[in-house]
Design an enzyme around this catalytic site. Structure first.
Site, PDB file in Angstrom:
ATOM      1  N   HIS A  10      -5.934  -2.086   3.767  1.00 14.06           N
ATOM      2  CA  HIS A  10      -5.746  -3.285   2.839  1.00 14.06           C
ATOM      3  C   HIS A  10      -4.330  -3.358   2.281  1.00 14.06           C
ATOM      4  O   HIS A  10      -3.331  -2.631   2.624  1.00 14.06           O
ATOM      5  CB  HIS A  10      -6.752  -3.119   1.733  1.00 14.06           C
ATOM      6  CG  HIS A  10      -8.007  -3.225   2.188  1.00 14.06           C
ATOM      7  ND1 HIS A  10      -8.654  -3.872   3.013  1.00 14.06           N
ATOM      8  CD2 HIS A  10      -8.929  -1.835   2.477  1.00 14.06           C
ATOM      9  CE1 HIS A  10      -9.792  -3.467   3.264  1.00 14.06           C
ATOM     10  NE2 HIS A  10     -10.052  -2.566   2.976  1.00 14.06           N
ATOM     11  N   GLU A 148     -14.085   6.672   5.223  1.00 11.73           N
ATOM     12  CA  GLU A 148     -14.439   5.753   4.332  1.00 11.73           C
ATOM     13  C   GLU A 148     -14.748   7.104   3.106  1.00 11.73           C
ATOM     14  O   GLU A 148     -15.418   7.879   3.411  1.00 11.73           O
ATOM     15  CB  GLU A 148     -15.692   5.033   4.412  1.00 11.73           C
ATOM     16  CG  GLU A 148     -15.613   3.850   5.472  1.00 11.73           C
ATOM     17  CD  GLU A 148     -15.165   2.581   4.518  1.00 11.73           C
ATOM     18  OE1 GLU A 148     -14.613   2.727   3.453  1.00 11.73           O
ATOM     19  OE2 GLU A 148     -14.906   1.521   5.284  1.00 11.73           O
TER      20      GLU A 148
HETATM   21 ZN   LIG Z   1     -11.481  -0.840   3.149  1.00 13.60          ZN
END
Ligand SMILES: [Zn+2]
Length: 288
Positions: A10, A148
């Site tokens: 991001h 993640e």
């Molecule tokens: Zn992400």
């Protein structure tokens, strides 16, 4: 040496902004983790390329697809041997997972190396290796994984992610998995045992302390060991590695990290507060 492209998931704003929750921004956490992984990999002689080291990916990022494509192009142009995209999950859930594009390849093998270390890093729930048709996994030409690391919108996970020692542990877990994948030793290159010659003789014992409250007890141990003492913030990895036995005073072993180098302690003398730590030193000196 292997070249690894690290992708902090991001950007700070725009089309590819990360998730947020519990006062945390995904894009901040991913960059923090990636910068720590870079340091640790470089200490182990890996070549490292980053897709971003600031708020935005280094190239076009006007749309989500552009931002993701730029990340892949950086890795492809660098001819990296491995691509590792680091993310924090959202959407309700808990734990860690690692994605690869498809089963049966090197990416899956790498994912399976990294995942157990991630689980161990914070006693995280193990959500497994998953196969996902993500753009960054699809458009990179080298084996690519996407991690993640907890759920930003789950309070329990977010509390863990607010702890910088957890971020360090997550970075370390990535490094352990990457080292395993490449068949390389996790331990940084050891200092060669020094011959007792003039300039290369190492230090037999070194005392390292962390806080000023502990400093008062240090001379006591110095007199006993006849060893030099140094405050952690003044220590360099080189000095730490030159000592055959490092004695730590105060705090816990995980605190003894200098510039990303976790110092292997020969002995840790500590207690739940400065007084207990001082008592531990006195007991040690008196052989109790
Ligand atoms: Zn992400």
């Amino acid at each position: 040496m292997p070249k690894v492209c690290l992708d902090a998931g991001h950007n700070d704003s725009g089309a590819d902004t990360g998730a947020q929750g519990n006062g945390l921004l995904e894009q901040d956490i991913t960059l923090d983790i990636v910068l720590r992984i870079r340091k640790k990999l470089e200490q182990r002689s890996f070549e490292v390329v980053l897709t971003r080291e600031g708020p935005f990916v280094n190239g076009a990022h006007g749309t989500l697809s552009e931002s993701l494509r730029t990340r892949c192009q950086i890795a492809n142009a660098a001819k990296a041997d491995l691509f590792v995209s680091v993310h924090v999950n959202a959407g309700g859930g808990t734990g860690v997972e690692v994605h690869a594009l498809a089963s049966g390849g090197k990416a899956e093998a790498c994912a399976r190396k990294v995942l157990p270390y991630l689980v161990d890093a914070g006693n995280w729930a193990n959500r497994g290796v998953k196969f996902s048709n993500f753009q960054v996994l699809r458009e990179t030409v080298m084996p690519a994984i996407l991690t993640e690391n907890g759920f930003i919108d789950t309070k329990e996970d977010a509390e863990k992610l607010k702890n910088s020692s957890m971020i360090e542990a997550i970075a370390d877990a990535h490094v352990r998995g990457i080292c395993d994948y490449f068949g390389m030793a996790y331990a940084p290159a050891p200092v060669a045992p020094s011959e007792p010659t003039a300039q290369t003789s190492g230090i037999d014992a070194l005392i390292v302390f962390i806080g000023y409250p502990e400093a008062g007890i240090v001379p006591h141990l110095q007199a006993h060991l006849k060893a030099p003492a140094i405050m952690l913030q003044d220590l360099t990895p080189e000095t730490a590695k030159a000592a055959r036995k490092v004695y730590g005073i105060g705090y816990s072993a995980e605190k003894y990290v200098v510039e990303g180098y976790a110092i292997p302690l020969y002995k840790l003398l500590t207690g739940s507060n400065a007084d207990d730590t001082a008592q531990a030193v006195i007991d040690f000196v008196k052989g109790r």
